[in-house]
Design a protein around this motif. Structure first.
Motif, PDB file in Angstrom:
ATOM      1  N   TYR A 215      20.525  55.620  -6.802  1.00 53.69           N
ATOM      2  CA  TYR A 215      19.383  55.433  -7.688  1.00 53.69           C
ATOM      3  C   TYR A 215      18.285  56.406  -7.291  1.00 53.69           C
ATOM      4  O   TYR A 215      17.787  56.363  -6.167  1.00 53.69           O
ATOM      5  N   ASP A 217      14.658  57.107  -7.866  1.00 53.41           N
ATOM      6  CA  ASP A 217      13.561  56.283  -8.386  1.00 53.41           C
ATOM      7  C   ASP A 217      12.267  57.079  -8.527  1.00 53.41           C
ATOM      8  O   ASP A 217      11.642  57.443  -7.534  1.00 53.41           O
ATOM      9  N   ILE A 237      19.303  54.992  -2.263  1.00 52.40           N
ATOM     10  CA  ILE A 237      18.149  55.044  -3.171  1.00 52.40           C
ATOM     11  C   ILE A 237      17.170  56.103  -2.666  1.00 52.40           C
ATOM     12  O   ILE A 237      16.714  56.043  -1.522  1.00 52.40           O
ATOM     13  N   MET A 270      17.607  53.181   1.679  1.00 59.21           N
ATOM     14  CA  MET A 270      16.503  53.569   0.788  1.00 59.21           C
ATOM     15  C   MET A 270      15.590  54.509   1.569  1.00 59.21           C
ATOM     16  O   MET A 270      15.174  54.182   2.669  1.00 59.21           O
TER      17      MET A 270
END
Ligand code: NDP
Length: 331
Positions: A215, A217, A237, A270
């Protein structure tokens, strides 16, 4: 010479009265110095994000493509094009010693037949944000599913295309169906979700039956919590930005309660980044993106506003999603 300075700290969406247009007379250039004239200015979300840290009276920050028009520097002769962290101003004096060191900047490499403006977008800071932020942090592999938010913007539209080059399935999330058509019909994204419509989670599950591996973001907020709920085991992420929060008061923002649970259960990674960290490898990103552009593997759009006086309007338009791809001002 003219410049825009911060007059009042923004409260919510920036207002024209928060900044002031100031005329200035620049001194004669000294040995080792050169004077540039702005050709293109960038209007970026980071200008809004960093604004609480900006002192009143400071020039509004941004990168610009500028042309050397007077020079006492052999390294930067008249006619040289540079990208410099000069802000919203028409003219700037730089010193060859601090340029690229204390002041972020680089000489614009030759782009062949591509227009100069790509030096602020695909072949500039936003292009490198896409390149390093996706490849170094998410490390996408062929056949994985990649989701990108802010997908029709400068960084997002580029991220999705690099993910396609790497053989991934790509789902883009942005704020209008017109943007979605551009992403799927022209840029090769596999699916599009309009975040202004309901049932985002259901759509994510439908488009990513094997769950989301990476992802990218750009926006944060509730939308990102929904993507987090669809992550695969060992998903990655890349936290590039949080534009949902830039115009909000921090006290009014919802708490991100979903993050820790999903991170533990799915063993996610992340990582936030600031692209300037990659400055030692800067030309690697530009050269690879140039190659992909020349091979026709990357496409781009720019939203160009004419006139220095219209810079503020271009900035607010970008914050409100009126841009496709990179938002710029032609001075
Ligand atoms: P964009 O070209 O993506 O322009 C901003 C876009 O954000 C708008 O077009 C709009 O599109 C979208 N947007 C605005 N408000 C919201 C909202 N509330 N929710 C969701 N989307 C919204 O800008 P950039 O490509 O320059 O930047 C994208 C992101 O990357 C930003 O978060 C920026 O801060 C970050 N960034 C980070 C860097 C780093 O070093 N980490 C470097 C450069 C950028 P829509 O119509 O879809 O709403």
């Amino acid at each position: 010479a003219k410049k825009f300075v911060l007059d009042k700290h923004f409260n919510g969406l920036p207002k024209r009265t928060d900044i002031k247009l100031v005329e200035e007379t620049l001194p004669q250039i000294q040995n080792g110095e050169f004077l540039t004239e702005a050709v293109y200015l960038s209007v970026d979300p980071y200008i809004r994000a960093y604004q609480p840290l900006t002192k009143l009276g400071r020039v509004m920050m941004c990168l610009q493509i500028a042309k050397v028009i007077e020079s006492n520097s052999e390294k930067f002769p008249i006619g040289t094009y540079v990208v410099g962290d000069y802000g919203w101003r028409t003219h700037t004096i730089s010193c060859e010693k601090s340029f690229g060191e204390k002041v972020m900047g680089w000489k614009l490499p030759p782009f062949g037949t591509l227009p100069l403006s790509v030096g602020l977008g695909m072949l500039g800071l936003t292009g490198n944000t896409a390149y390093f932020g996706l490849l170094d942090i998410c490390q996408p592999k062929a056949n994985e599913t990649v989701v990108v938010s802010g997908a029709a913007g400068a960084v997002g539209s580029h991220v999705g295309q690099i993910a396609k080059i790497k053989g991934c399935k790509v789902i883009g999330i942005a704020g209008s169906d017109d943007k979605g058509k551009w992403l799927t019909n022209e840029l090769g994204f596999d699916h599009f979700i309009n975040y202004k419509e309901p049932n985002i989670l259901e759509k994510l599950k439908q488009f990513a039956p094997n769950k989301v591996d990476c992802y990218f973001d750009n926006v944060g907020g509730e939308l990102s919590s929904n993507v987090m709920r669809c992550m695969n085991k060992f998903g990655r992420i890349s936290v590039c930005g949080a534009i949902t929060a830039y115009n909000s008061n921090p006290a009014d923002l919802p708490k991100a309660t979903l993050v820790q649970g999903m991170m533990a259960i799915q063993q996610l990674k992340m990582e936030g980044f600031i692209v300037t960290t990659f400055f030692p490898r800067w030309m690697e990103g530009i050269e690879q993106n140039l190659k992909w552009l020349q091979e026709g593997k990357l496409k781009y759009r720019e939203t160009i506003t004419d006139g220095f006086e219209n810079t503020f309007q271009a900035f607010v338009d970008m914050l409100q999603g009126k841009n496709f791809g990179k938002a710029l001002v032609k001075v």
